[in-house]
Enzyme design. Structure first.
Site, PDB file in Angstrom:
ATOM      1  N   GLY A   6       0.807  -1.215   0.000  1.00 21.80           N
ATOM      2  CA  GLY A   6       0.000   0.000   0.000  1.00 21.80           C
ATOM      3  C   GLY A   6       0.839   1.262   0.000  1.00 21.80           C
ATOM      4  O   GLY A   6       0.340   2.356  -0.214  1.00 21.80           O
TER       5      GLY A   6
ATOM      6  N   ASP B 222       0.904 -11.284   7.385  1.00 20.84           N
ATOM      7  CA  ASP B 222       1.508 -10.562   6.256  1.00 20.84           C
ATOM      8  C   ASP B 222       2.901 -10.051   6.629  1.00 20.84           C
ATOM      9  O   ASP B 222       3.628  -9.579   5.757  1.00 20.84           O
ATOM     10  CB  ASP B 222       0.622  -9.397   5.809  1.00 20.84           C
TER      11      ASP B 222
ATOM     12  N   LYS C 295       9.916   1.710   0.603  1.00 18.58           N
ATOM     13  CA  LYS C 295       8.777   1.819   1.531  1.00 18.58           C
ATOM     14  C   LYS C 295       8.513   3.300   1.781  1.00 18.58           C
ATOM     15  O   LYS C 295       9.422   4.013   2.198  1.00 18.58           O
ATOM     16  CB  LYS C 295       9.144   1.099   2.831  1.00 18.58           C
TER      17      LYS C 295
ATOM     18  N   ASP D 269      -2.179   6.908   3.011  1.00 18.30           N
ATOM     19  CA  ASP D 269      -1.634   7.932   2.116  1.00 18.30           C
ATOM     20  C   ASP D 269      -0.430   7.438   1.309  1.00 18.30           C
ATOM     21  O   ASP D 269       0.127   8.178   0.498  1.00 18.30           O
ATOM     22  CB  ASP D 269      -1.250   9.187   2.919  1.00 18.30           C
TER      23      ASP D 269
ATOM     24  N   ARG E 231       5.366 -13.625   1.600  1.00 19.50           N
ATOM     25  CA  ARG E 231       4.898 -13.691   2.977  1.00 19.50           C
ATOM     26  C   ARG E 231       3.884 -14.813   3.121  1.00 19.50           C
ATOM     27  O   ARG E 231       3.322 -15.277   2.117  1.00 19.50           O
ATOM     28  CB  ARG E 231       4.173 -12.380   3.337  1.00 19.50           C
TER      29      ARG E 231
HETATM   30  P1  AMP Z   1       2.242  -2.852   8.070  1.00 22.34           P
HETATM   31  O1  AMP Z   1       1.523  -2.593   9.360  1.00 22.34           O
HETATM   32  O2  AMP Z   1       3.304  -1.839   7.756  1.00 22.34           O
HETATM   33  O3  AMP Z   1       2.731  -4.241   7.959  1.00 22.34           O
HETATM   34  O4  AMP Z   1       1.145  -2.635   6.928  1.00 22.34           O
HETATM   35  C1  AMP Z   1      -0.039  -3.387   6.820  1.00 22.34           C
HETATM   36  C2  AMP Z   1      -0.751  -3.002   5.548  1.00 22.34           C
HETATM   37  O5  AMP Z   1      -1.128  -1.624   5.568  1.00 22.34           O
HETATM   38  C3  AMP Z   1       0.076  -3.163   4.274  1.00 22.34           C
HETATM   39  O6  AMP Z   1      -0.787  -3.545   3.247  1.00 22.34           O
HETATM   40  C4  AMP Z   1       0.618  -1.783   4.044  1.00 22.34           C
HETATM   41  O7  AMP Z   1       0.952  -1.554   2.703  1.00 22.34           O
HETATM   42  C5  AMP Z   1      -0.565  -0.924   4.472  1.00 22.34           C
HETATM   43  N1  AMP Z   1      -0.150   0.411   4.921  1.00 22.34           N
HETATM   44  C6  AMP Z   1       0.488   0.738   6.068  1.00 22.34           C
HETATM   45  N2  AMP Z   1       0.683   2.071   6.135  1.00 22.34           N
HETATM   46  C7  AMP Z   1       0.180   2.601   5.004  1.00 22.34           C
HETATM   47  C8  AMP Z   1       0.080   3.920   4.471  1.00 22.34           C
HETATM   48  N3  AMP Z   1       0.547   4.978   5.134  1.00 22.34           N
HETATM   49  N4  AMP Z   1      -0.513   4.066   3.266  1.00 22.34           N
HETATM   50  C9  AMP Z   1      -1.007   3.014   2.597  1.00 22.34           C
HETATM   51  N5  AMP Z   1      -0.948   1.759   3.040  1.00 22.34           N
HETATM   52  C10 AMP Z   1      -0.360   1.542   4.222  1.00 22.34           C
HETATM   53 MG    MG Z   2       3.624  -5.363   6.715  1.00 23.97          MG
END
Ligand code: AMP
Ligand code: MG
Length: 489
Positions: free
Chosen positions: A89, A249, A110, A122, A180
């Site tokens: 994302g 994930d 990232k 965002d 993953r």
């Molecule tokens: P994480 O907690 O970093 O493992 O992220 C979990 C999910 O949320 C993943 O699909 C990330 O790509 C998405 N995600 C986390 N932060 C953001 C952000 N600021 N914008 C878009 N997607 C996000």
């Molecule tokens: Mg993640």
């Protein structure tokens, strides 16, 4: 030339597992840090970081020659709940390098902007969490623990709203791959068994090539991932690491630690330690990590059932369960071997597990600084052991434990003079203690990177005492209070 040679095998072979995508334009990309040692390991040409467009490339706004940047799709169980579609994302895979040892490694950004998988996010990252991932990843690597690593940090010149207005940043992350458990869950949940099979075959080729042509290769894949995760989580536990968000994930097929969000190192030993502000039930507490790993692996196993027994997936349940049941004993074996080494024991004795267990019980009572204790114990091999006894609470029980350990050490065949050095080679002096990480990030937000650089230097050689760095070995002062990490990454 100063162009890195990148491959794009994933883009080429794995259509249907991603969308091609490019990063957002940002106003003022600036290369803040570049990990030259890692770049050398990857075979990235010297001088790459001095290219005029290096910051634009590492922000994702321009694409490197010959690459096809992409956002991968995956699903995942988050805090036990299934999210059928997550995906990159705010991240992009830019391609793969073949490193000095011939290993294929992903280069991944990232914080590079929104993608079709951003949901309500965002697509951005902010400086503090990016630098935190850099520090902790490098620390884990130096501790010998399989991990993704940071290659670069670019600041974007943007201001991002989190709980405050913060400078935007992009991390370049290097990983054995970004496959993953959640990647498998996505295709299993769609019922797309053809792609599931393709994914499993790709994972086998990339991470477990010795198993890739076996008839029972999908069961073998499960067994291999179970064993790697048992080893990984044992290593986390041995250094006092709390991942904080062990969603499926965030569990790799390669066995590397990934996604340093609300993670932190425990100072005072307490199995219930939780740092993450969103983990209200303590699901991902320090002492729960082995149990959660098995829970996640069970989700992986479920995803593989239709490949293990295509005619009747129900028939795969018994052999898969048998493999999952082996996690516990494998984990125990890895953990005990590691703990013996921490205690200075090269021989094996059947009472070692009880010796270690009793030590942990005393530590939990006394609130012993987990990391510091093993360094004071090394001093107790030939010295009086007063520091180790004090660390364990200073009472009779602590003295009695130290006597038992001394008797056990006496049964070692090594000369006593060799044991402390052996212990200090594996028990770190410097870990990313929470108050130190916070101080480094606070200073970075004010434009001063000295604290970050000094801490990074210590963490990159965590076993070696250095003059002038004594302050980095001490636990947080009581005045810091309980530590909280936030997921506003
Ligand atoms: P994480 O907690 O970093 O493992 O992220 C979990 C999910 O949320 C993943 O699909 C990330 O790509 C998405 N995600 C986390 N932060 C953001 C952000 N600021 N914008 C878009 N997607 C996000
Ligand atoms: Mg993640």
């Amino acid at each position: 030339m100063m162009a890195p040679r990148l491959d794009n095998e994933f883009a080429r072979e794995m259509e249907g597992f991603y969308v091609p995508w490019t990063g957002a334009k940002v106003p003022e990309p600036r290369l803040l840090r570049f990990n030259r040692a890692l770049a050398d390991e990857l075979g990235l040409p010297s001088g790459f970081e001095n290219r005029e467009d290096a910051a634009r490339l590492l922000a994702g706004m321009d694409s490197l020659e010959g690459t096809t940047p992409l956002a991968m799709v995956y699903a995942g169980h988050q805090f036990g709940q299934f999210s059928p579609q997550l995906g990159d994302g705010r991240a992009l895979l830019i391609g793969e390098t073949i490193d000095r040892d011939g290993r294929r490694r992903d280069l991944h950004l990232k914080g590079s902007g929104p993608t079709p998988f951003s949901r309500r996010g965002d697509g951005k990252a902010v400086l503090g969490p990016v630098l935190r991932e850099y520090l902790i990843g490098e620390a884990m690597h130096a501790l010998g623990i399989p991990t993704t690593r940071a290659l670069a940090v670019v600041t974007t010149g943007e201001t991002i709203y989190r709980d405050a207005l913060l400078p935007g940043a992009v991390l370049t992350r290097v990983a054995a791959s970004h496959l993953r458990v959640g990647t498998f869950e996505f295709f299993a949940a769609c019922g797309d068994h053809a792609r599931l099979k393709k994914l499993a075959d790709y994972a086998l080729r990339r991470h477990y090539p010795a198993l890739a042509t076996r008839d029972d290769r999908y069961l073998a894949l499960l067994a291999a991932v179970v064993e790697r995760q048992a080893s990984l989580v044992a290593q986390w536990m041995l250094v006092g690491f709390v991942h904080g968000v062990m969603n499926t994930d965030n569990m790799t097929i390669s066995g590397e630690t990934i996604d340093y969000g609300p993670c932190a190192f425990m100072d005072r030993y307490n199995p219930e330690t939780v740092f993450s502000s969103i983990d209200r039930q303590g699901r991902y507490a320090y002492g729960n990590q082995p149990r959660i790993a098995v829970w996640n692996l069970a989700r992986f196993a479920e995803s593989l059932l239709p490949l293990i027994a295509p005619d009747d997936p129900a028939k795969a349940v018994a052999p898969a369960t048998e493999l999952l049941d082996q996690f516990r004993s494998q984990y125990q074996r890895f953990w005990l071997a590691g703990m013996r080494a921490k205690l200075g024991l090269a021989r094996e004795d059947e009472k070692d597990g009880a010796l270690a267990g009793d030590m942990l019980a005393i530590m939990a009572q006394a609130g012993t600084d987990y990391t510091g204790f093993f360094r004071s114990l090394a001093g107790a091999v030939t010295g009086g052991g007063e520091a180790a006894i004090a660390a364990l609470g200073g009472h009779g029980e602590a003295r009695a434990w130290l006597l038992r350990w001394r008797e056990r050490i006496a049964a070692e065949s090594s000369a006593p003079g060799e044991i402390p050095a052996r212990m200090n080679r594996i028990n770190p002096l410097y870990i990313p203690r929470n108050h130190l990480v916070e101080a480094a990030l606070d200073d970075a937000y004010s434009g001063n990177m000295e604290t970050f650089d000094a801490l990074l230097t210590a963490l990159q050689s965590p076993f070696e005492a250095r003059p002038g760095m004594e302050a980095l070995t001490a636990p947080a002062p009581e005045s810091c209070g309980p530590y909280r990490t936030f997921c506003g990454t």
